[in-house]
Motif scaffolding. Structure first.
Motif: not given
Length: 324
Positions: A248-262
């Motif tokens: 769940h904590v991978r930069n390119s595909i998981a939670v960080p990607w959604h953080l950048q989206r929000f």
């Protein structure tokens, strides 16, 4: 760190009769295979000590700490990092949990004020919901309490997760759907997630179900990211930790990607991924840093790798086979 590692290498200490020792080429410490206790900074390309890890994380808004759920060493290290970083930079981050679901937040708030740390897990039916012993996770909650950090339930409710397999995103309430604002799963994400979910289920899932499971994973990552972002919007909170499985904590595909989206204005340095990883047994063909990175999907998916011992496990696929 360099001196510490080198001092333990055979032949490092100079002999009184070895007049050429200063001319020897010392091994590149940062090329050594990972071993339990070592921490590697991927971007800097070097091993670092724990205190240096804390220093390099200081001031980050979001710190995501990935784990293997059944390894108690990982939860000890997560607690250690939450405590040390909170004391170091005085940044007041919420602690968002994959293991608590959004519908549990009222009970979590109530219990947080009224029960001891040892009783918190049982109060929220922790082990009945399938998680490993609360005793192993309790130090993380204790670190949160010691530093007056808010506890946040981040995952989608269990009943929604089950329904999403058949009904997709329609299983979510209008309010939650609006909050997560889920786009279609990007095709490259879907390809990666389908492979990982198939392997994670011992290749026993029908191919026509993989897309539904991948969509659930995508939605769970969005829920965790939204919980982090929402918590950070409070006046008394400066950011968030995430306690979650490593995938769940991978930069390119998981939670960080959604953080950048929000939060499109987030700088790259505002997010840091620390992944606790079980080191392979050493040997002639010992895995190198790049080998571990690829296991998570992409070389830049993790910022810091913190290596630990593994634990003895039964083969989960064997258990599934026996149950069929």
């Amino acid at each position: 760190m360099t001196a510490t590692i080198l001092s333990g290498l055979p032949g490092h200490a100079a002999s009184a009769h070895d007049t050429n020792s200063t001319n020897r080429s010392l091994p590149d410490v940062n090329a050594l295979p990972p071993a339990p206790g070592l921490i590697f900074d991927i971007r800097a390309g070097e091993y670092i000590m724990f205190d240096e890890l804390v220093k390099r994380l200081s001031g980050r808004k979001y710190v995501l700490i990935g784990e293997k759920h059944d390894n108690p060493i990982h939860h000890h290290h997560q607690a250690q990092l939450v405590d040390a970083l909170s004391k170091q930079d005085k940044t007041h981050r919420a602690v968002v949990w994959e293991m608590f679901t959004r519908d549990q937040q009222p009970l979590l708030d109530q219990s947080w004020q009224s029960v001891s740390i040892s009783e918190l897990g049982p109060a929220l039916s922790w082990e009945e919901r399938g998680w490993p012993s609360w005793h192993d996770y309790a130090p993380i909650a204790q670190a949160a309490r010691d530093n007056d950090l808010k506890m946040v339930a981040g995952n989608l409710p269990d009943d929604i997760l089950k329904t999403m397999i058949s009904d997709g995103n329609k299983a979510m309430s209008d309010d939650l759907a609006s909050k997560l604002d889920l786009p279609d799963v990007p095709q490259d994400f879907l390809t990666r997630l389908n492979v990982e979910i198939a392997e994670g289920h011992c290749n026993m899932l029908p191919d026509n179900m993989l897309g539904a499971f991948s969509n659930v994973q995508f939605a769970r990552d969005a829920s965790l990211a939204r919980a982090m972002s929402d918590a950070a919007m409070r006046d008394d909170i400066d950011g968030a930790f995430l306690i979650a499985g490593a995938m769940h904590v991978r930069n390119s595909i998981a939670v960080p990607w959604h953080l950048q989206r929000f939060e499109p204005d987030l700088a790259e340095k505002d997010i840091a991924v620390v992944s606790l990883i079980e080191a392979d047994d050493p040997g002639e063909d010992a895995s190198l840093i790049e080998d571990y990175a690829i296991r998570f999907g992409a070389p830049d998916d993790i910022d810091f790798m913190w290596f630990t011992n593994d634990i003895e496990r039964d083969d989960p696929c064997q258990a599934l086979t026996m149950g069929q």
